[in-house]
Design an enzyme around this catalytic site. Structure first.
Site, PDB file in Angstrom:
ATOM      1  N   LYS A 170     -11.018   1.031 -14.402  1.00  0.00           N
ATOM      2  CA  LYS A 170     -11.518  -0.287 -13.977  1.00  0.00           C
ATOM      3  C   LYS A 170     -11.936  -1.115 -15.192  1.00  0.00           C
ATOM      4  CE  LYS A 170     -11.279  -0.027  -9.383  1.00  0.00           C
ATOM      5  NZ  LYS A 170     -10.422  -0.909  -8.589  1.00  0.00           N
TER       6      LYS A 170
ATOM      7  N   SER B 248      -6.478   1.207  -5.196  1.00  0.00           N
ATOM      8  CA  SER B 248      -6.947   2.264  -6.106  1.00  0.00           C
ATOM      9  C   SER B 248      -7.586   3.369  -5.281  1.00  0.00           C
ATOM     10  CB  SER B 248      -8.014   1.715  -7.058  1.00  0.00           C
ATOM     11  OG  SER B 248      -8.607   2.768  -7.789  1.00  0.00           O
TER      12      SER B 248
ATOM     13  N   ARG C 172     -16.533   8.850   1.696  1.00  0.00           N
ATOM     14  CA  ARG C 172     -17.696   8.483   0.893  1.00  0.00           C
ATOM     15  C   ARG C 172     -18.937   8.916   1.673  1.00  0.00           C
ATOM     16  NH1 ARG C 172     -16.457   4.317  -2.724  1.00  0.00           N
ATOM     17  NH2 ARG C 172     -18.582   4.616  -3.452  1.00  0.00           N
TER      18      ARG C 172
ATOM     19  N   TYR D 161     -11.573   6.679 -13.153  1.00  0.00           N
ATOM     20  CA  TYR D 161     -11.916   5.510 -12.344  1.00  0.00           C
ATOM     21  C   TYR D 161     -12.694   4.487 -13.170  1.00  0.00           C
ATOM     22  CZ  TYR D 161     -13.454   2.939  -8.146  1.00  0.00           C
ATOM     23  OH  TYR D 161     -13.695   1.976  -7.194  1.00  0.00           O
TER      24      TYR D 161
ATOM     25  N   GLN E  32      -5.173 -15.411 -23.162  1.00  0.00           N
ATOM     26  CA  GLN E  32      -3.857 -15.675 -23.756  1.00  0.00           C
ATOM     27  C   GLN E  32      -2.993 -16.612 -22.914  1.00  0.00           C
ATOM     28  OE1 GLN E  32      -2.155 -12.242 -25.590  1.00  0.00           O
ATOM     29  NE2 GLN E  32      -0.094 -13.100 -25.679  1.00  0.00           N
TER      30      GLN E  32
ATOM     31  N   ASP F  16       0.865  -1.179   0.000  1.00  0.00           N
ATOM     32  CA  ASP F  16       0.000   0.000   0.000  1.00  0.00           C
ATOM     33  C   ASP F  16       0.903   1.231   0.000  1.00  0.00           C
ATOM     34  OD1 ASP F  16      -3.253   0.343   1.254  1.00  0.00           O
ATOM     35  OD2 ASP F  16      -1.974   2.072   0.826  1.00  0.00           O
TER      36      ASP F  16
ATOM     37  N   ASP G  61       3.866   1.938  -4.350  1.00  0.00           N
ATOM     38  CA  ASP G  61       2.804   2.246  -5.312  1.00  0.00           C
ATOM     39  C   ASP G  61       2.715   1.064  -6.283  1.00  0.00           C
ATOM     40  OD1 ASP G  61       1.492   3.100  -7.586  1.00  0.00           O
ATOM     41  OD2 ASP G  61       2.484   5.056  -7.658  1.00  0.00           O
TER      42      ASP G  61
HETATM   43  N1  UDP Z   1     -23.129  12.542  -1.668  1.00  0.00           N
HETATM   44  C1  UDP Z   1     -23.829  13.516  -0.991  1.00  0.00           C
HETATM   45  N2  UDP Z   1     -23.168  14.215  -0.042  1.00  0.00           N
HETATM   46  C2  UDP Z   1     -21.871  14.005   0.294  1.00  0.00           C
HETATM   47  C3  UDP Z   1     -21.155  13.003  -0.399  1.00  0.00           C
HETATM   48  C4  UDP Z   1     -21.819  12.290  -1.381  1.00  0.00           C
HETATM   49  O1  UDP Z   1     -25.021  13.747  -1.255  1.00  0.00           O
HETATM   50  O2  UDP Z   1     -21.353  14.704   1.185  1.00  0.00           O
HETATM   51  C5  UDP Z   1     -23.828  11.750  -2.711  1.00  0.00           C
HETATM   52  C6  UDP Z   1     -23.124  11.691  -4.040  1.00  0.00           C
HETATM   53  O3  UDP Z   1     -23.454  12.794  -4.839  1.00  0.00           O
HETATM   54  C7  UDP Z   1     -23.644  10.395  -4.605  1.00  0.00           C
HETATM   55  C8  UDP Z   1     -23.848   9.510  -3.368  1.00  0.00           C
HETATM   56  O4  UDP Z   1     -23.910  10.408  -2.270  1.00  0.00           O
HETATM   57  O5  UDP Z   1     -24.867  10.575  -5.247  1.00  0.00           O
HETATM   58  C9  UDP Z   1     -22.732   8.510  -3.137  1.00  0.00           C
HETATM   59  O6  UDP Z   1     -21.519   9.188  -3.119  1.00  0.00           O
HETATM   60  P1  UDP Z   1     -20.131   8.517  -2.760  1.00  0.00           P
HETATM   61  O7  UDP Z   1     -19.136   9.638  -2.648  1.00  0.00           O
HETATM   62  O8  UDP Z   1     -20.263   7.650  -1.584  1.00  0.00           O
HETATM   63  O9  UDP Z   1     -19.717   7.630  -4.003  1.00  0.00           O
HETATM   64  P2  UDP Z   1     -20.379   7.140  -5.386  1.00  0.00           P
HETATM   65  O10 UDP Z   1     -21.412   6.137  -5.054  1.00  0.00           O
HETATM   66  O11 UDP Z   1     -20.961   8.333  -6.086  1.00  0.00           O
HETATM   67  O12 UDP Z   1     -19.224   6.576  -6.112  1.00  0.00           O
END
Ligand code: UDP
Length: 343
Positions: free
Chosen positions: A174, A100, A213, A170, A187, A57, A82
């Site tokens: 992926k 990632s 998140r 991203y 292969q 990591d 990395d």
């Molecule tokens: N979101 C939100 N407020 C925040 C952070 C995220 O309303 O402070 C929303 C974001 O716009 C998305 C959902 O929550 O619609 C999930 O966001 P996340 O960042 O967890 O990741 P994603 O699922 O979009 O990859």
């Protein structure tokens, strides 16, 4: 020492893996991204099963805190590196490529790193697996489906992705990794497995400023009395899977013969709007925080729900933890950690 809540999660995962986990006791396993949220859970489970783990990591988003209880263990080695520069002639039985950036804010601030981890990084891990004759598991994402037009989304859906948008580093990274893995299977006959992980949450999720998140951000905001920031109208949906369910799905994919060469959705099919989530977190934390609305980020998928029939059929897996129960555990963990806030 391992936190009580995480230790209970690890116990429940080991029980659900069952006898097929015993094979790992004599195995050497490379885990990239092993200091991250999901990666560190995997390291804990492997350690509990008696495996020798080499965790790689670069700590750009993972945290040493997540693995410090393992550092003294003789069957655990940590290498700060990395993945896009990491090569090795060591022999492994399994490789789990999980490294990632995985936060929308990071796609904006570190798009090149995000693409490198999922291109050169994946290539490096595939080469290590090929030279070792190891099985490799790649943690892909529901993001390969983009703003999906088929819901709940099955693995057979090809996706609706903006190739030059803010999230493309991203999504396309992926997707490239998945294509590269399929090329290695075709292969070189490599034994590879791909899991497409839908939104997961639980202890050890980052909550540092904008780099959290949605679940950890809302919990952190609610616990500290700051406004809970809902993006857009909050009517967009996600389906939240508690970490112990996600890790069980990953481990069963790694270990089950029926998962060889397969791509499998791992997620919770219960769909929730982001506004519902904000209200739920506010209620469950007894918070006085206001719910405020902010601009919706570019290309934010409107709905995300997995079809998990394939995981049920091949692995006998389905999520067991309800959103409220997972949130309760996560909130409890964040409360206990408040003294060592990461912000
Ligand atoms: N979101 C939100 N407020 C925040 C952070 C995220 O309303 O402070 C929303 C974001 O716009 C998305 C959902 O929550 O619609 C999930 O966001 P996340 O960042 O967890 O990741 P994603 O699922 O979009 O990859």
């Amino acid at each position: 020492m391992l936190d009580k809540i995480i230790s209970e999660d690890v116990d429940s995962i080991v029980v659900r893996i069952g006898k097929i986990g015993e094979v790992l006791e004599t195995c050497k396993i490379l885990v990239t991204g092993g200091a991250g949220f999901l990666g560190s859970y995997v390291c804990d489970v492997l350690n509990r099963l008696g495996a020798s783990v080499v965790c790689v990591d670069d700590l750009s988003s993972g945290k040493l805190d997540n693995i410090d209880h393992l550092l003294e263990n003789e069957k655990f080695v940590f290498i700060r590196a990395d993945v896009s520069n990491f090569e090795s002639d060591e022999k492994f039985n399994y490789v789990l490529h999980m490294a990632s950036p995985a936060v929308p804010e990071e796609y904006k601030s570190r798009p090149v790193d995000t693409m490198k981890a999922n291109s050169v990084g994946t290539l490096n891990m595939l080469e290590i697996a090929r030279k070792s004759d190891a099985k490799i598991l790649f943690t892909s994402t529901s993001e390969v489906y983009g703003d999906a037009k088929i819901l709940p989304t099955p693995e057979t859906y090809w996706g609706n992705v903006n190739p030059i948008g803010l999230r493309s580093c991203y999504d396309e990274g992926k997707r490239f990794s998945e294509a590269l893995i399929m090329a290695y299977i075709r292969q070189y006959g490599l034994d590879a497995r791909i899991v497409r992980i839908f939104n997961s949450f639980g202890p050890r999720m980052r909550a540092d400023g904008v780099y959290g998140r949605v679940v950890s951000r809302f919990i952190d905001q609610a616990l500290s009395g700051r406004p809970i920031t809902v993006y857009g109208t909050g009517r967009q949906t996600r389906s939240f899977c508690y970490v112990s369910d996600t890790i069980t799905g990953i481990m069963l994919t790694l270990l089950s013969d029926r998962a060889k060469g397969e791509v499998i959705n791992i997620g919770n099919p219960r769909e929730t709007t982001i506004l519902q989530l904000a209200k739920l977190v506010k209620r469950m934390t007894n918070s006085n925080s206001k719910i405020v609305f902010k601009k919706l980020p570019q290309d934010d998928p409107r709905r995300r729900v997995p079809n998990i029939r394939k995981a049920r059929r091949l692995l006998g897996w389905r999520p067991l933890i309800k959103l409220e129960d997972g949130l309760k555990r996560t909130i409890e963990w964040f409360k206990l950690r408040k003294g060592v806030s990461t912000r």
